[in-house]
Enzyme design. Structure first.
Site, PDB file in Angstrom:
ATOM      1  N   LYS A   1      47.287  78.274  74.218  1.00  0.00           N
ATOM      2  CA  LYS A   1      47.788  76.981  73.712  1.00  0.00           C
ATOM      3  C   LYS A   1      49.064  76.551  74.440  1.00  0.00           C
ATOM      4  O   LYS A   1      49.926  77.389  74.709  1.00  0.00           O
ATOM      5  CB  LYS A   1      48.080  77.129  72.213  1.00  0.00           C
TER       6      LYS A   1
ATOM      7  N   LYS B   1      53.093  85.754  66.579  1.00  0.00           N
ATOM      8  CA  LYS B   1      54.513  85.522  66.829  1.00  0.00           C
ATOM      9  C   LYS B   1      55.329  86.787  66.653  1.00  0.00           C
ATOM     10  O   LYS B   1      56.366  86.959  67.286  1.00  0.00           O
ATOM     11  CB  LYS B   1      55.049  84.437  65.890  1.00  0.00           C
TER      12      LYS B   1
ATOM     13  N   LYS C   1      55.597  74.751  72.751  1.00  0.00           N
ATOM     14  CA  LYS C   1      56.971  74.407  73.154  1.00  0.00           C
ATOM     15  C   LYS C   1      57.846  75.631  73.331  1.00  0.00           C
ATOM     16  O   LYS C   1      58.881  75.571  73.986  1.00  0.00           O
ATOM     17  CB  LYS C   1      57.607  73.414  72.173  1.00  0.00           C
TER      18      LYS C   1
HETATM   19  P1  TYM Z   1      54.507  72.982  65.203  1.00  0.00           P
HETATM   20  O1  TYM Z   1      55.880  72.457  65.167  1.00  0.00           O
HETATM   21  O2  TYM Z   1      54.223  74.240  65.918  1.00  0.00           O
HETATM   22  O3  TYM Z   1      53.562  71.877  65.826  1.00  0.00           O
HETATM   23  C1  TYM Z   1      53.585  70.534  65.358  1.00  0.00           C
HETATM   24  C2  TYM Z   1      52.199  69.950  65.337  1.00  0.00           C
HETATM   25  O4  TYM Z   1      51.701  69.848  66.652  1.00  0.00           O
HETATM   26  C3  TYM Z   1      50.467  70.541  66.748  1.00  0.00           C
HETATM   27  N1  TYM Z   1      50.410  71.152  68.073  1.00  0.00           N
HETATM   28  C4  TYM Z   1      49.364  71.068  68.897  1.00  0.00           C
HETATM   29  N2  TYM Z   1      48.177  70.440  68.766  1.00  0.00           N
HETATM   30  C5  TYM Z   1      47.322  70.535  69.792  1.00  0.00           C
HETATM   31  N3  TYM Z   1      47.585  71.243  70.909  1.00  0.00           N
HETATM   32  C6  TYM Z   1      48.757  71.893  71.087  1.00  0.00           C
HETATM   33  N4  TYM Z   1      49.001  72.567  72.183  1.00  0.00           N
HETATM   34  C7  TYM Z   1      49.704  71.804  70.040  1.00  0.00           C
HETATM   35  N5  TYM Z   1      50.970  72.315  69.879  1.00  0.00           N
HETATM   36  C8  TYM Z   1      51.382  71.898  68.677  1.00  0.00           C
HETATM   37  C9  TYM Z   1      50.506  71.578  65.649  1.00  0.00           C
HETATM   38  O5  TYM Z   1      49.226  71.991  65.288  1.00  0.00           O
HETATM   39  C10 TYM Z   1      51.203  70.810  64.566  1.00  0.00           C
HETATM   40  O6  TYM Z   1      50.296  69.969  63.880  1.00  0.00           O
HETATM   41  N6  TYM Z   1      54.154  74.895  60.659  1.00  0.00           N
HETATM   42  C11 TYM Z   1      54.085  73.663  61.398  1.00  0.00           C
HETATM   43  C12 TYM Z   1      55.114  72.663  60.949  1.00  0.00           C
HETATM   44  C13 TYM Z   1      55.038  72.358  59.500  1.00  0.00           C
HETATM   45  C14 TYM Z   1      54.085  71.500  58.884  1.00  0.00           C
HETATM   46  C15 TYM Z   1      54.434  71.541  57.492  1.00  0.00           C
HETATM   47  C16 TYM Z   1      53.023  70.737  59.368  1.00  0.00           C
HETATM   48  C17 TYM Z   1      55.859  72.852  58.547  1.00  0.00           C
HETATM   49  N7  TYM Z   1      55.484  72.357  57.320  1.00  0.00           N
HETATM   50  C18 TYM Z   1      53.670  70.808  56.559  1.00  0.00           C
HETATM   51  C19 TYM Z   1      52.292  70.006  58.423  1.00  0.00           C
HETATM   52  C20 TYM Z   1      52.615  70.044  57.026  1.00  0.00           C
HETATM   53  C21 TYM Z   1      54.361  73.995  62.863  1.00  0.00           C
HETATM   54  O7  TYM Z   1      54.976  74.956  63.168  1.00  0.00           O
HETATM   55  O8  TYM Z   1      53.924  73.059  63.722  1.00  0.00           O
END
Ligand code: TYM
Length: 327
Positions: free
Chosen positions: A192, A111, A195
């Site tokens: 990947k 990032k 969003k």
């Molecule tokens: P984030 O917001 O990027 O994504 C949310 C969740 O969706 C999953 N995900 C995917 N899984 C499969 N294929 C994809 N293309 C895909 N895009 C997104 C991510 O793996 C995630 O599970 N840091 C985290 C948010 C967070 C969090 C936490 C999660 C903050 N604190 C505590 C769990 C526990 C994040 O940025 O996810």
């Protein structure tokens, strides 16, 4: 009952990747665990955000959680920024995180590559994520493959803290879906689906219209072989479409392969589009209802109260063990 916890950043509109990697498992497991799902809005500001859009997306995230099947009677739903203990605990954990350890986080490396002014928040983001998890003694954290390393950091920090200060934290385990741990971009299937990608042609957002969903799937990048089978390395585009079909149909990859073995790419795409459209239109209908009702605020108010009380207790334990404050 063991606790399960996850969160999805409101840094962009949620995609089918968010649904498959992040929400689906929470829905599947909500009867078996004490389930928490929150909106990590503080994580979103590690990169610049438009305030009006962010506010909207926070509400949209919650309405989408509900529309995707998160049952408010079985889940605690809350906003990260409405519980100050997340950042308090994050600071405590920062003080026992090694620079080398934080430096190894691959998502930060990626990032930060594409930005000019990288914030310190982007660097310490996985530590805030560890605080999100450890504050509530979550045993399981359903996430996509990209977040595995962050959950492992939370495990390491918990183990280290417990070793020095006593048995304070539960050691969390990531739950990575067997199918769909990494849904790929339709235009660039070795990357990947995210969003925040600039080119939205390869991303299916949960709130895309039927026409747009069909258009994006029908123009997904494939290969020139013309045969449908699962081979991530040599056929990433076709394998991604099979994975998407499998995730939405709950059929195994083998069953999906069998179903489409005689199909050409056009037919496969059409069937994937039909299934995704059918699923997302149902979600969108419920989403509209939730957005228009007062349920989002209702569940967030309940969640806020509950998690603040839980977190206060855990944070006091942490302070006591460190000699902080006047406990
Ligand atoms: P984030 O917001 O990027 O994504 C949310 C969740 O969706 C999953 N995900 C995917 N899984 C499969 N294929 C994809 N293309 C895909 N895009 C997104 C991510 O793996 C995630 O599970 N840091 C985290 C948010 C967070 C969090 C936490 C999660 C903050 N604190 C505590 C769990 C526990 C994040 O940025 O996810």
């Amino acid at each position: 009952m063991k606790r399960l916890l996850t969160g999805l950043q409101p840094s962009g509109d949620l995609t089918i990747g968010s649904l498959i990697g992040g929400i689906k498992q929470s829905v599947e497991f909500q009867n078996n665990y004490d389930s928490f799902i929150f909106v990590p809005d503080l994580h979103a500001i590690t990169v610049p955000q438009d305030a009006t859009l962010l506010k909207e997306r926070i509400k949209k995230n919650v309405a989408l959680y509900l529309a995707c099947g998160i049952d408010p009677n079985k889940n605690t739903i809350y906003l990260q920024s409405e519980n100050l203990y997340h950042t308090n605990l994050s600071w405590v954990l920062e003080c026992s995180t090694y620079i080398g350890e934080a430096n190894r986080m691959t998502q930060y490396k990626e990032k930060s590559k594409s930005r000019e002014n990288v914030s310190v928040g982007l660097f310490t983001y996985p530590i805030l994520m560890a605080a999100d998890i450890l504050l509530y003694d979550a045993a399981y954290v359903p996430v996509g493959a990209d977040q595995k390393q962050h959950v492992e950091l939370a495990r390491n920090l918990a183990t280290r803290f417990n070793h020095t200060h006593g048995d304070i934290f539960t050691i969390p385990e990531p739950l990575i879906p067997k199918i769909g741990a990494k849904i790929m971009d339709l235009q660039n299937p070795t990357k990947k689906m995210s969003k925040s990608n600039e080119n939205q042609k390869g991303i299916i957002f949960l709130l895309d219209s039927e026409e747009i969903i069909r258009k994006k799937i029908m123009s997904a990048v494939t290969d020139s072989e013309g045969k449908v089978y699962y081979d991530v390395e040599n056929k990433p585009g076709i394998s991604n479409l099979l994975t998407i079909y499998s995730s939405f149909s709950n059929l195994s990859i083998q069953e999906v392969e069998e179903k489409f073995k005689e199909s050409n790419y056009g037919n496969l795409k059409k069937e994937v589009a039909d299934l995704v459209v059918e699923s997302l239109l149902q979600i969108q209908k419920k989403y509209q209802e939730f957005m228009e009702s007062g349920i989002v605020d209702e569940v967030l108010n309940q969640g806020k109260e509950k998690v603040n009380e839980l977190a206060r207790k855990k944070y006091e334990m942490v302070c006591k063990s460190l000699g902080l404050g006047r406990y």
